[in-house]
Design an enzyme around this catalytic site. Sequence first.
Site: not given
Ligand code: GLC
Ligand code: GLC
Length: 668
Positions: A308, A350
Amino acid sequence: MICENGIGIEGYKMTDVKQVQQQAALSLERLWPRLEITFRDDANAAPADWCAFERRLRHEWERLFGLLIGLYGGQYDFFYHLEEILGATARSWLARPTWLKQLDARREAAPTWFQSQLMVGGMCYVDLFTGTLHGLRDRLPYFKKLGLTYLHLMPLFESPEGNSDGGYAVSSYRRVNPRLGTIEELAELAHEFQEHGISLVLDFVFNHTSDEHEWARRAQDGDHEYERFYFLFPDRTMPDAYERTLREIFPIVRHGSFTWREDIRKWVWTTFNSFQWDLNYANPAVFRAMTEEMLFIANSGVEILRLDAVAFIWKHLGTNCENQPEAHQIIQAFNSITRIAAPGMLFKSEAIVHPDDVLSYISPRECQISYNPLLMALLWESLATREVKLLDHSMRSRFRLPQGTAWVNFLRSHDDIGWTFDDNDARWEWIDPVGHRSFLNQFYIGRFAGSFARGVSFQENPTTGDARVSGALASLAGLEQAIQVADEQQIELAVRRILMLHSIILSIGGIPLIYLGDEFGTLNEYSFASDLYKADDSRWVHRLKADWAWRERIENDPSSPHGHIFTQLVRLIALRKQQPAIYGNETEFVETGNGHLFGYIRHGGGQRLFVLANFSEHPQEMDADRLRVYGPGFSFTDMITSHIFTSERPLRLEPYQCMWLVARSAVS
Ligand code: GLC
Ligand code: GLC
C-alpha cells in the site's frame, strides 16, 4: 563462501561492487555459524527445510546485503539488525505451514503463473460483502461461479473504532478485526480457497500504522525506542521545512502532512489521515519490525501482498517525499527476504502516481505486479470524450512491462479516480492537460451539461484546483441517471459502456480485477453523508454493502440491466479463459483509422486475437483495407457475439461494442 549462482547486486558502481561482495562474503561467513547454532534443533528436526533455507539465503545474500548496507550501513548498530533480520527470516521459513511450502515449490516451478489468461481477480470488503470471514467462506461457490482465481480482501486487521480509513490504519498486523473473525479463520480460508484455485490477496499497509498500534502507543508514552519509529517534532521548524515541497493528499480533511498531538505536545508526520502515523524507515529497527509483520502475514496464507502507498515510504527534505530511491531499495529488500522465506508470494505495487513512477516499481525483483492506474484513468477519459487518441498514444509507449511481471487492470477500486496521465502525452495530442483534467472532473461529477455520469468530487482543493472523482462504476457509466429518468435507450447505452470497459480489461493483457459489486452494476449509495465517520470521505459512495437477496432475485432476470450485466460478465470471463492469446503481456496497439475505435492485437498459443472497441454512442466503422492489414484473416469471428465477418467490406461496430476477433480457421 558465496555460492556460485548468487544473483549479484544492483545499484553500485563497478568499483564498489567488489568491495560490497567482499563485505557480503565475510559477513555471511561470520553470521552463518551463529545461525546454525541458534537453529540447531530445527535443522536437525527438518534437515531438508534447513538446506532449502541455506540454499535460498546464499542465492539472495549479495543482493540483500547490498541493499541493507546501502540503506543502513552507516548506523552504529547495523550488524545487530542484520543478524536479527536473518534470524526472523529463518524462523519464519521454519514456521511456514507445509501447504504453503508445497505451493512455493509449485510457484517456483512455474514462476509466471500469474500471467495466465486463467487469472481473474476480484476485490471486496469482508464486512460489506458478507459480514465475517465465516460468511465469506460460505460464498466460495459464488466466487467460483464468477470465475475468480484471485481475491483481494480489503484491510481486515485490527484498526481503530470509528474512522480507520476503511481499515488502512492498522493497529495490529497479527490480529484480525474481531468483528470479522480470527487469524486462524483467515489462515483456514486462505487454505481452502487455494484448494479451489483462488489466491488470497491482502494489503501490507507499511507506510504507516494507526495511532493505536502498540508502537505508536509506546511512542505516546515517551518510550524513546518507539518515538524513533515515527516522525515526531517538538515544533513547526521541520514540518514547515518539509511542507515547502510536499503535496497534500487529503486536503479537505486537514491542511498539510503533519498533525499536532496535544497529549504529547508534538507534531506527527501523517501523510494521510491524522490517525495514520508514517513510519520512519530510515531507522533499521522499523525495517526489521515490519519485516517480521510481513512474514507473519505471508505465513497466514497470502499469495499476493498488496504493498500500500509505496510511493511515500521514504522522506528527503527538499523533495516531494514520493518515489525516493530508498523506497525502491526498501521494497527490493522485502522482495529479497520474501524469496528466502515465502518464495511463492508476489508483491503488487499500489503506486497511484505519474506513469513513469508507477513503472519504476515493477520488476521481478521489486513488485512483480502493479495496478495500472493509467489504463483505468484513460478508459474513463475516452468514455467522456468519445475519442481514444490519448488512450492509444499513452498505451503505445507505456503498456509494455519487463519480463516476468504483469499489470493488474481495473476500472474501479475502493479509491477515487485521479487523472494521472502524462502532460506531454496530452500535449502531443493537442490536449491542454490542466484544462482537460478540469473538464474530466466536471464531466464525472455531473457538472458538465449532457454528461451521463453521476460521480462525486473527492478532495477538491480550492487552492490548487485539483480534484479527484468518487463513484460506482455503473453510476459513472450512466446507469444511475438513466434508471432515474427511466430512459430505456440510455439504460442500454450505460450497460454497453459497462460491458465494453470490462471486455477491455479482460483482454488487454494482465490480471483483470473486478471491484465486486460492479459485476451487477450496483449504483452509488449516498447514505455515507450522514455518518459522522464517513461524511468527509466521499469514497464511501462506492463502498457498498452487498444485498444478497437483491442479487439472487435479479441474477436470472434478463429484464433487469443489473441481471444482464452479471450474466454477460460471467460469460466474458469464461470466454477470456478460452483465449490462449491473452496469456502474457505482449500487446500491439493498432492504428484503427477511426478516432472512436480503440484496437489492439494479442498473439500467443497459436492464436491471434484482434480486439476493437467503439467508444462512441454511434455506430463506427473500420476500413476494409486496414482490416486486411491488422485483422485476423479474410474471414473471422467475433468471439463475443459469434458473428462472422470478412475483410471484404468495412467492419461496423455498434455503439460501445467491443469485438474479440479471431480467424475463422482458428475457431474450433
Ligand atoms: C492507499 C489506499 C487508500 C488509503 C491510503 C492510505 O492508497 O488504497 O484507500 O487511504 O493508501 O493507506
Ligand atoms: C493519493 C495516493 C494514493 C492513494 C490516494 C487515496 O492519490 O497517491 O496512493 O490511493 O491518495 O485517495
